[in-house]
Write an enzyme that holds these catalytic residues in place. Structure first.
Site, PDB file in Angstrom:
ATOM      1  N   GLU A  17       0.836  -1.210   0.000  1.00 39.08           N
ATOM      2  CA  GLU A  17       0.000   0.000   0.000  1.00 39.08           C
ATOM      3  C   GLU A  17       0.864   1.251   0.000  1.00 39.08           C
ATOM      4  O   GLU A  17       1.904   1.299   0.660  1.00 39.08           O
ATOM      5  CB  GLU A  17      -0.865  -0.017   1.261  1.00 39.08           C
ATOM      6  CG  GLU A  17      -1.814   1.163   1.361  1.00 39.08           C
ATOM      7  CD  GLU A  17      -2.948   0.865   2.303  1.00 39.08           C
ATOM      8  OE1 GLU A  17      -3.689  -0.114   2.048  1.00 39.08           O
ATOM      9  OE2 GLU A  17      -3.088   1.586   3.295  1.00 39.08           O
ATOM     10  N   HIS A 149     -14.772  -2.741  14.741  1.00 36.24           N
ATOM     11  CA  HIS A 149     -14.596  -1.330  14.370  1.00 36.24           C
ATOM     12  C   HIS A 149     -14.798  -0.478  15.616  1.00 36.24           C
ATOM     13  O   HIS A 149     -15.663  -0.763  16.440  1.00 36.24           O
ATOM     14  CB  HIS A 149     -15.606  -0.951  13.277  1.00 36.24           C
ATOM     15  CG  HIS A 149     -15.421   0.443  12.763  1.00 36.24           C
ATOM     16  ND1 HIS A 149     -16.260   1.473  13.088  1.00 36.24           N
ATOM     17  CD2 HIS A 149     -14.453   0.977  11.964  1.00 36.24           C
ATOM     18  CE1 HIS A 149     -15.840   2.587  12.492  1.00 36.24           C
ATOM     19  NE2 HIS A 149     -14.751   2.308  11.805  1.00 36.24           N
TER      20      HIS A 149
END
Ligand code: FAD
Length: 289
Positions: A17, A149
């Protein structure tokens, strides 16, 4: 090429990434990092999309450079919380025009002080997935969180919403960073039990400095195991030693994942080609086994 076709091959895939520059002056440096990382022949390189719209304009351009000039598949991240639906549609059209076939569909973090939700914006990533599907034959990835999350108190709810998102047309998932593989194995068990069958790429973040560790913890709320904290304690004040130890820790995590049957791994290489290269050197025979 669609990333899902690559992930379904029966071999190991490593991807990396990069993030776009914060200012235009940094553009060439990011391109140079992408060029070096492409030299490692990764399965793909993903390009993040900045929160608040600030660093988003170069995502498509960098993803196009990776795909067309470097001939490595690219994955363009796209968030929806900080843009209007119209703006999001414009970015999807741009990506299509640039020949980008793979999008990581994200809600993004809600910018501070912004009234949210509002009728003019997509509220959750599943709505963005649905929208992308209307605009073309993209391969769509999405995010998932082995530790849950941060906004969701109950992991079971998180997994229920993840299933809803995947059912809207997600081809694969990439996880938030984690530093204890057992958390990932447990998560995989739970999502498979919930009927989520798409490939899941564990996201591995090589932590190469004490500052980076702090930032990662603030961003993701991840738990650092005692083994990692000992490394930080002993080597945190010595940049070169911490970098070496962080690369070794990430390598160790990857070897354990591969040994346990994982085939696809995403490395948060953070525009540091030398870190990506060091990890790949550590894995040179392993990825061919
Ligand atoms: P969603 O899937 O929409 O989930 C957000 C929250 O809402 C979760 O708590 C979820 O459980 C809950 N939820 C979902 N659906 C429902 C529903 N129907 N009802 C009630 N609650 C629901 N951020 C960036 O700004 N740029 C990037 O490039 C970027 N790349 C990332 C890449 C990866 C692999 C990961 C893991 C994260 C990335 N992020 C990025 C961060 C991400 O945008 C944030 O974590 C954001 O807070 C959540 O995005 P999401 O797409 O997972 O949201």
């Amino acid at each position: 090429m669609k990333i899902i076709d690559r992930l379904n091959e029966d071999r190991i895939h490593i991807s990396f990434e990069i993030f776009p520059p914060k200012t235009d002056e940094g553009y060439d440096k990011v391109i140079a990092a992408a060029d070096e990382i492409a030299g490692l022949s990764p399965a793909f390189i993903s390009v993040t999309y900045g929160a608040g719209g600030g660093t988003s304009k170069n995502t498509a351009r960098i993803a196009a450079h990776i795909r067309h000039d470097l001939r490595v598949e690219s994955l363009a991240h796209l968030t929806c919380a900080s843009s209007t639906k119209e703006e999001v549609r414009r970015v999807i059209a741009d990506l299509k025009e640039l020949g980008i076939e793979n999008i990581l569909a994200l809600r993004g973090d809600i910018p501070e002080g912004m009234a949210f939700p509002d009728a003019d914006r997509f509220r959750y990533a599943y709505e963005l997935v649905t929208e992308i599907k209307k605009h073309g034959d993209f391969c769509i990835g999405a995010a998932c969180y082995p530790e849950g999350h941060v906004e969701n108190e109950h992991k079971a709810d998180d997994i229920r919403y993840l299933k809803q998102k995947v059912d809207c047309g997600v081809d694969f998932l990439t996880t938030q960073m984690f530093f204890d593989n057992d958390i990932h194995y447990n998560f995989l068990y739970r999502i498979r039990e919930a009927g989520i069958t798409v490939p899941v790429l564990p996201g591995i973040m090589p932590i190469t400095s004490a500052t980076q560790m702090k930032r990662s913890q603030e961003l993701s709320g991840t738990v650092f195991p005692r083994r990692f904290l000992s490394i930080l304690d002993r080597f945190g004040d010595s940049p070169a030693a911490m970098k070496q130890a962080g690369i070794a820790y990430a390598t160790d995590q990857i070897i354990d994942l591969l040994a346990n049957g994982v085939r696809n791994i995403h490395i948060y290489s953070m525009n540091k080609p030398e870190v990506a290269q060091a990890i790949m050197a550590n894995l040179s025979d392993i990825v061919r086994a």
